[in-house]
Motif scaffolding. Structure first.
Motif, PDB file in Angstrom:
ATOM      1  N   GLY A  74      -1.127  -7.552  -6.865  1.00  0.00           N
ATOM      2  CA  GLY A  74      -0.653  -6.348  -7.531  1.00  0.00           C
ATOM      3  C   GLY A  74       0.002  -5.421  -6.521  1.00  0.00           C
ATOM      4  N   TRP A  75       0.730  -4.424  -7.025  1.00  0.00           N
ATOM      5  CA  TRP A  75       1.317  -3.409  -6.152  1.00  0.00           C
ATOM      6  C   TRP A  75       1.325  -2.070  -6.882  1.00  0.00           C
ATOM      7  CZ3 TRP A  75       6.969  -1.805  -5.468  1.00  0.00           C
ATOM      8  CH2 TRP A  75       7.088  -0.915  -4.372  1.00  0.00           C
ATOM      9  N   CYS A  76       0.875  -1.050  -6.142  1.00  0.00           N
ATOM     10  CA  CYS A  76       0.792   0.277  -6.734  1.00  0.00           C
ATOM     11  C   CYS A  76       2.158   0.936  -6.891  1.00  0.00           C
ATOM     12  CB  CYS A  76      -0.110   1.160  -5.875  1.00  0.00           C
ATOM     13  SG  CYS A  76       0.502   1.321  -4.176  1.00  0.00           S
ATOM     14  N   GLY A  77       3.157   0.375  -6.214  1.00  0.00           N
ATOM     15  CA  GLY A  77       4.495   0.945  -6.334  1.00  0.00           C
ATOM     16  C   GLY A  77       4.817   1.951  -5.239  1.00  0.00           C
ATOM     17  N   ASP A  78       3.846   2.213  -4.381  1.00  0.00           N
ATOM     18  CA  ASP A  78       4.052   3.203  -3.325  1.00  0.00           C
ATOM     19  C   ASP A  78       4.658   2.549  -2.084  1.00  0.00           C
ATOM     20  OD1 ASP A  78       3.629   5.804  -2.003  1.00  0.00           O
ATOM     21  OD2 ASP A  78       2.210   4.645  -0.784  1.00  0.00           O
ATOM     22  N   SER A  79       5.730   3.135  -1.560  1.00  0.00           N
ATOM     23  CA  SER A  79       6.394   2.507  -0.417  1.00  0.00           C
ATOM     24  C   SER A  79       5.580   2.689   0.865  1.00  0.00           C
ATOM     25  CB  SER A  79       7.803   3.066  -0.247  1.00  0.00           C
ATOM     26  OG  SER A  79       7.749   4.452   0.022  1.00  0.00           O
ATOM     27  N   GLY A  80       4.742   3.714   0.894  1.00  0.00           N
ATOM     28  CA  GLY A  80       3.856   3.897   2.039  1.00  0.00           C
ATOM     29  C   GLY A  80       2.845   2.769   2.128  1.00  0.00           C
ATOM     30  N   CYS A  81       2.321   2.399   0.991  1.00  0.00           N
ATOM     31  CA  CYS A  81       1.372   1.273   0.919  1.00  0.00           C
ATOM     32  C   CYS A  81       2.070  -0.015   1.333  1.00  0.00           C
ATOM     33  CB  CYS A  81       0.823   1.158  -0.500  1.00  0.00           C
ATOM     34  SG  CYS A  81      -0.094  -0.352  -0.809  1.00  0.00           S
ATOM     35  N   GLU A  82       3.300  -0.177   0.849  1.00  0.00           N
ATOM     36  CA  GLU A  82       4.101  -1.361   1.191  1.00  0.00           C
ATOM     37  C   GLU A  82       4.272  -1.467   2.712  1.00  0.00           C
ATOM     38  OE1 GLU A  82       8.084  -1.001  -0.242  1.00  0.00           O
ATOM     39  OE2 GLU A  82       8.562  -3.126   0.031  1.00  0.00           O
ATOM     40  N   GLN A  83       4.582  -0.337   3.330  1.00  0.00           N
ATOM     41  CA  GLN A  83       4.797  -0.297   4.776  1.00  0.00           C
ATOM     42  C   GLN A  83       3.510  -0.598   5.536  1.00  0.00           C
ATOM     43  OE1 GLN A  83       7.799   0.060   6.352  1.00  0.00           O
ATOM     44  NE2 GLN A  83       6.671  -0.397   8.235  1.00  0.00           N
ATOM     45  N   LYS A  84       2.403  -0.061   5.046  1.00  0.00           N
ATOM     46  CA  LYS A  84       1.117  -0.258   5.737  1.00  0.00           C
ATOM     47  C   LYS A  84       0.733  -1.738   5.740  1.00  0.00           C
ATOM     48  CE  LYS A  84      -3.776   1.074   5.769  1.00  0.00           C
ATOM     49  NZ  LYS A  84      -4.207  -0.313   6.055  1.00  0.00           N
ATOM     50  N   VAL A  85       0.912  -2.386   4.588  1.00  0.00           N
ATOM     51  CA  VAL A  85       0.590  -3.812   4.510  1.00  0.00           C
ATOM     52  C   VAL A  85       1.487  -4.591   5.466  1.00  0.00           C
ATOM     53  CG1 VAL A  85       0.549  -5.849   3.021  1.00  0.00           C
ATOM     54  CG2 VAL A  85      -0.229  -3.641   2.135  1.00  0.00           C
ATOM     55  N   LYS A  86       2.734  -4.181   5.559  1.00  0.00           N
ATOM     56  CA  LYS A  86       3.666  -4.834   6.473  1.00  0.00           C
ATOM     57  C   LYS A  86       3.201  -4.667   7.923  1.00  0.00           C
ATOM     58  CE  LYS A  86       8.533  -4.902   7.809  1.00  0.00           C
ATOM     59  NZ  LYS A  86       9.862  -4.300   7.609  1.00  0.00           N
ATOM     60  N   ASP A  87       2.819  -3.451   8.286  1.00  0.00           N
ATOM     61  CA  ASP A  87       2.352  -3.184   9.648  1.00  0.00           C
ATOM     62  C   ASP A  87       1.087  -3.964   9.962  1.00  0.00           C
ATOM     63  OD1 ASP A  87       4.458  -1.469   9.908  1.00  0.00           O
ATOM     64  OD2 ASP A  87       3.294   0.348   9.544  1.00  0.00           O
ATOM     65  N   ASP A  88       0.197  -4.038   8.972  1.00  0.00           N
ATOM     66  CA  ASP A  88      -1.090  -4.704   9.185  1.00  0.00           C
ATOM     67  C   ASP A  88      -0.954  -6.217   9.291  1.00  0.00           C
ATOM     68  OD1 ASP A  88      -2.300  -2.280   9.036  1.00  0.00           O
ATOM     69  OD2 ASP A  88      -3.230  -2.576   7.072  1.00  0.00           O
ATOM     70  N   THR A  89      -0.091  -6.795   8.468  1.00  0.00           N
ATOM     71  CA  THR A  89      -0.129  -8.249   8.264  1.00  0.00           C
ATOM     72  C   THR A  89       1.183  -8.958   8.580  1.00  0.00           C
ATOM     73  OG1 THR A  89       0.620  -8.129   5.977  1.00  0.00           O
ATOM     74  CG2 THR A  89      -1.744  -7.871   6.354  1.00  0.00           C
ATOM     75  N   LYS A  90       2.233  -8.211   8.910  1.00  0.00           N
ATOM     76  CA  LYS A  90       3.577  -8.760   9.126  1.00  0.00           C
ATOM     77  C   LYS A  90       4.147  -9.404   7.857  1.00  0.00           C
ATOM     78  CE  LYS A  90       2.665  -9.986  13.941  1.00  0.00           C
ATOM     79  NZ  LYS A  90       2.390 -11.174  14.776  1.00  0.00           N
ATOM     80  N   SER A  91       3.443  -9.250   6.749  1.00  0.00           N
ATOM     81  CA  SER A  91       3.976  -9.797   5.510  1.00  0.00           C
ATOM     82  C   SER A  91       4.679  -8.691   4.738  1.00  0.00           C
ATOM     83  CB  SER A  91       2.857 -10.381   4.653  1.00  0.00           C
ATOM     84  OG  SER A  91       2.103  -9.339   4.060  1.00  0.00           O
ATOM     85  N   THR A  92       5.653  -9.102   3.941  1.00  0.00           N
ATOM     86  CA  THR A  92       6.400  -8.128   3.146  1.00  0.00           C
ATOM     87  C   THR A  92       6.410  -8.555   1.682  1.00  0.00           C
ATOM     88  OG1 THR A  92       8.406  -9.356   3.701  1.00  0.00           O
ATOM     89  CG2 THR A  92       7.953  -7.368   4.989  1.00  0.00           C
ATOM     90  N   ILE A  93       6.758  -7.617   0.836  1.00  0.00           N
ATOM     91  CA  ILE A  93       6.957  -7.958  -0.569  1.00  0.00           C
ATOM     92  C   ILE A  93       8.286  -8.685  -0.664  1.00  0.00           C
ATOM     93  CG2 ILE A  93       7.310  -7.057  -2.884  1.00  0.00           C
ATOM     94  CD1 ILE A  93       5.501  -4.702  -2.135  1.00  0.00           C
ATOM     95  N   ARG A  94       8.237  -9.941  -0.985  1.00  0.00           N
ATOM     96  CA  ARG A  94       9.468 -10.719  -1.054  1.00  0.00           C
ATOM     97  C   ARG A  94      10.247 -10.376  -2.311  1.00  0.00           C
ATOM     98  NH1 ARG A  94      10.712 -10.561   3.072  1.00  0.00           N
ATOM     99  NH2 ARG A  94      12.405 -12.006   2.652  1.00  0.00           N
ATOM    100  N   VAL A  95       9.572 -10.413  -3.431  1.00  0.00           N
ATOM    101  CA  VAL A  95      10.196  -9.999  -4.695  1.00  0.00           C
ATOM    102  C   VAL A  95       9.147  -9.520  -5.685  1.00  0.00           C
ATOM    103  CG1 VAL A  95      12.324 -11.388  -4.801  1.00  0.00           C
ATOM    104  CG2 VAL A  95      10.138 -12.412  -5.469  1.00  0.00           C
ATOM    105  N   ILE A  96       9.621  -8.719  -6.632  1.00  0.00           N
ATOM    106  CA  ILE A  96       8.878  -8.479  -7.857  1.00  0.00           C
ATOM    107  C   ILE A  96       9.367  -9.578  -8.789  1.00  0.00           C
ATOM    108  CG2 ILE A  96       8.495  -6.859  -9.751  1.00  0.00           C
ATOM    109  CD1 ILE A  96       9.479  -4.653  -7.690  1.00  0.00           C
TER     110      ILE A  96
END
Length: 486
Positions: free
Chosen positions: A434-456
């Motif tokens: 799931g994704w809350c839609g917040d870009s800050g959350c998106e960035q944090k996950v990226k920083d933590d895990t090097k993974s990104t949201i590829r697509v919705i």
RNA sequence: CGGGGAGUAGCUCAGUCCGGCAGAGCACUGGCUUUGGGAGCCAGGGGCCGCGGGUUCAAAUCCCGCCUCCCCGACCA
């Protein structure tokens, strides 16, 4: 070659494996200029086959090819604020030419919107001029910090579609249509399954309203953005003042799209199918679908075998099969086998004295799924028909195998963050969360895990049970596909 | 830009510690023999040892400076 079983966990091994294939299959080599790439004839032939298929699909959807200049005035790039912000840092700029400093620097195109739209403005006056459906085959330059052959090179070859429409609806339809064309090409020609969907704002094309993408999963369980299609809204029309007069006499901005795929697809092809022995090509994109290896022991046999081989070749060519007879002297048959296996040729046809005697040829497959015979004896007359059927089967089996591999590397319904973290850390692959839609959350996950949201993901890819929580614990707004990516 | 590694034949590298004729394998050329899973023997061609300076009778090797490339990060629609 490195051990294929280590490929998912050890990215360094995979990297070495990848570079080795690029070299050994003679696809590309390094250029004297940093990050640039020499595409060798064998690699270029693969790209040509891709071009041919894609170009046909573009024509079938009403597009025409055109060509726009390599250079764009710097002021032109500056016209669309978000666009320049996104691209300026990675452009190459020409300040001197003809032995003198230029009055205005020229930017080597990183993409062509900024040169195409000033020109299209002159072409478009009336609703009768719309839609404009163009495609360009070209090279572009993006000064990326780190490059990898085919996947990210300083200069690369691509096609970029640019269209103008009278309405938002039409532009959106076009954007989706071309995404579908890409998907069809990737699945039916490359045998590379993809997930289609919408990019998040942070991954959106600079200047676009919405960006859609095809995402594939490579053999090391990293994602690859294989193609993108952008709904540009009226952003570029406004920036370059491209308006048309409606039936009612109003002057309104056009709606536009752009979409592209590049030589990166060759890299995707390697990392989707290749194995420890080298490249594996899907028949539809193989420079040679079959290679004939003649085998003899003495001059008498040599004559007979070569005669039979050229007869087989003539039959195959007549049946439209891309075929090559390897008549190199002073090279053992075994050496030739390895050579063509490295280059990914789908089927090897052995023609030796025994085969001539039996009026048959021995067909040996490059890609061999479980419970399939690697070798098949084909009658010499009628070999073409049997081979064509075999190539169709191989093409299908490659797609099926790639899809199975992706599915087994896909996890759905993950809500626990630490579980997600270790998944990205250890196995990789696609994770539907799931994704809350917040870009800050998106960035944090990226920083933590090097993974990104590829697509919705588009509806057909969505899970039956869509997660209700984002990885951060907040209520989920939509399901997303996450992965580490190239 | 930070951390690590490497620059020697077309390629992969040894030689550098401990200074003393520039090396190997593969590739290439010629010859003979070979050819159903990476051929063998013989002969040959190929070098600014990354660049500049220094030490020395003598430098690929030691010292100083610079450059480049690769890997991991940062960056990347």
């Amino acid at each position: 070659m490195t051990n294929g079983r280590g490929l998912t966990s050890q990215s360094q091994d995979f990297s070495a494996w990848y570079n080795e294939i690029v070299q050994q299959a003679e696809l590309a080599s390094q250029s004297p200029v940093r990050g640039c790439m020499v595409i060798r004839p064998y690699g270029y032939r693969i790209w040509e086959l891709m071009q041919g298929a894609l170009d046909g699909m573009f024509k079938a959807t009403g597009h025409q090819n055109a060509y726009f200049p390599l250079f764009l005035p710097k002021s032109s790039l500056d016209r669309e604020a978000e666009h320049v912000e996104g691209f300026a840092p990675e452009t190459a700029v020409v300040t001197h030419a003809g032995g003198a400093q230029l009055e205005e620097p020229l930017v080597v195109r990183p993409t062509s919107e900024a040169i195409i739209w000033p020109i299209l403005g002159d072409w478009i006056h009336s609703y009768r001029d719309l839609p404009v459906l163009l495609n360009q085959w070209a090279n572009v330059v993006r000064w990326e910090m780190r490059t990898r052959p085919f996947l990210r090179t300083t200069e690369f070859l691509w096609q970029e579609g640019h269209t103008a429409h009278a309405s938002e609806t039409e532009a959106e339809e076009e954007t989706r249509r071309m995404l579908g064309v890409y998907r069809t090409f990737m699945e039916e020609w490359m045998a590379m399954p993809v997930i289609t969907g919408l990019k998040t704002d942070s991954e959106r094309f600079a200047g676009a309203l919405r960006t859609y993408a095809c995402e594939a999963l490579m053999k090391d369980n990293k994602g690859l953005q294989a193609g993108t299609s952008h709904n540009l809204g009226q952003n570029f029309a406004r920036a370059f003042d491209v308006r048309y007069q409606t039936e009612e006499g109003e002057h309104v901005y056009v709606w536009s799209t752009s979409w592209g795929v590049s030589t990166r697809l060759v890299g995707g092809l390697i990392m989707t199918h290749g194995d420890d022995e080298g490249l594996i090509l899907p028949p539809k994109l193989a420079p040679y679908e079959a290679v004939i290896i003649p085998i003899w022991r003495n001059d008498e046999q040599r004559g007979v075998v070569l005669e039979a081989a050229s007869r087989v070749r003539a039959d195959l060519e007549a049946a439209g099969v891309r075929v090559h007879v390897d008549v190199r002297e002073g090279m053992n048959p075994g050496a030739k086998y390895y050579d063509w296996e490295r280059r990914g040729v789908p089927v090897r046809l052995e023609v030796g004295p025994r085969d001539v005697e039996a009026e048959s040829v021995m067909a040996v497959r490059r890609f061999v799924p479980q419970a399939t015979d690697r070798k098949t004896q084909l009658p010499m007359s009628g070999a073409a028909e049997r081979l064509r059927a075999m190539l169709v089967t191989i093409q299908d089996e490659l797609l099926a195998a790639a899809r199975d591999r992706r599915e087994s590397a896909t996890v759905r319904g993950l809500e626990d963050y630490s579980e997600f973290r270790s998944l990205m850390e250890e196995q990789g692959g696609f994770a539907y969360t799931g994704w809350c839609g917040d870009s800050g959350c998106e960035q944090k996950v990226k920083d933590d895990t090097k993974s990104t949201i590829r697509v919705i993901p588009d509806e057909e890819f969505r899970s039956e049970d869509v997660p209700v929580h984002c990885l951060c614990g907040a209520p989920s707004m939509c399901e997303v596909v996450r992965a580490r990516a190239y």
